[in-house]
Write a protein that holds these residues in place. Sequence first.
Motif, PDB file in Angstrom:
ATOM      1  N   GLU A  60       0.831  -1.208   0.000  1.00  0.00           N
ATOM      2  CA  GLU A  60       0.000   0.000   0.000  1.00  0.00           C
ATOM      3  C   GLU A  60       0.866   1.259   0.000  1.00  0.00           C
ATOM      4  OE1 GLU A  60      -2.598  -0.208   3.355  1.00  0.00           O
ATOM      5  OE2 GLU A  60      -3.727  -1.883   2.551  1.00  0.00           O
ATOM      6  N   ASP A  61       1.906   1.268   0.817  1.00  0.00           N
ATOM      7  CA  ASP A  61       2.813   2.420   0.869  1.00  0.00           C
ATOM      8  C   ASP A  61       3.502   2.640  -0.472  1.00  0.00           C
ATOM      9  OD1 ASP A  61       2.132   2.777   3.526  1.00  0.00           O
ATOM     10  OD2 ASP A  61       3.994   1.885   4.310  1.00  0.00           O
ATOM     11  N   ARG A  64       0.938   4.167  -2.742  1.00  0.00           N
ATOM     12  CA  ARG A  64       0.681   5.551  -2.341  1.00  0.00           C
ATOM     13  C   ARG A  64       1.838   6.466  -2.780  1.00  0.00           C
ATOM     14  NH1 ARG A  64       0.179   4.521   2.629  1.00  0.00           N
ATOM     15  NH2 ARG A  64      -1.965   3.873   2.505  1.00  0.00           N
TER      16      ARG A  64
END
Length: 189
Positions: A60-61, A64
Amino acid sequence: MTTARRDAVLEAAVEVFAERGYRGTSFDEVARRAGLTRQGVLHYFPSKTKLLMGILRFREDMHRDHLADGHADLDDLPSLLAEVLAFDHRIPALAQVNSKLMVSGVVHDDPVWQEVQDYYRTLRDYMAERLTGLYGERLPSGLSPRAAATALLAMLDGFQEQWLLDGVQADYPEIMREVISVLLGSTPA
């Protein structure tokens, strides 16, 4: 230095999970690939489940950060989700981890079944809230935000599986962008 070592563990773990799945992943192999000892890995992730959840957050990071670097218009949901898919295709281990994760999520006796269920429930709820914020209780297509969120997640996972089966970089991100545009019905107000 701590963040760099933690990231090295996660990068190694992505490779091992992609190759071997949850059950086949060992702390010793992750440690070897990360250039640490088993205890070094356990310092950051005291259980295999915590390591898997760390991988999910790491993924997810990465998404993002990639999107924040201007690789997609954050207000254009179809293009944004297509870029997430394209990003995973540039790092095949991410798509493979997702595939292995889906298997763990449907096998009730798998050790991480509940964590995978909770992860997807949280992700679906987040997407539904975001769609509600953009469109209200009904999308222009007539779908409820919850139905659209569920369909979007199913599509993301399905496109990942098709890409892994084909083994080639096809036009899946573009197809996904087009289908999501139809699913949503129009650009949000």
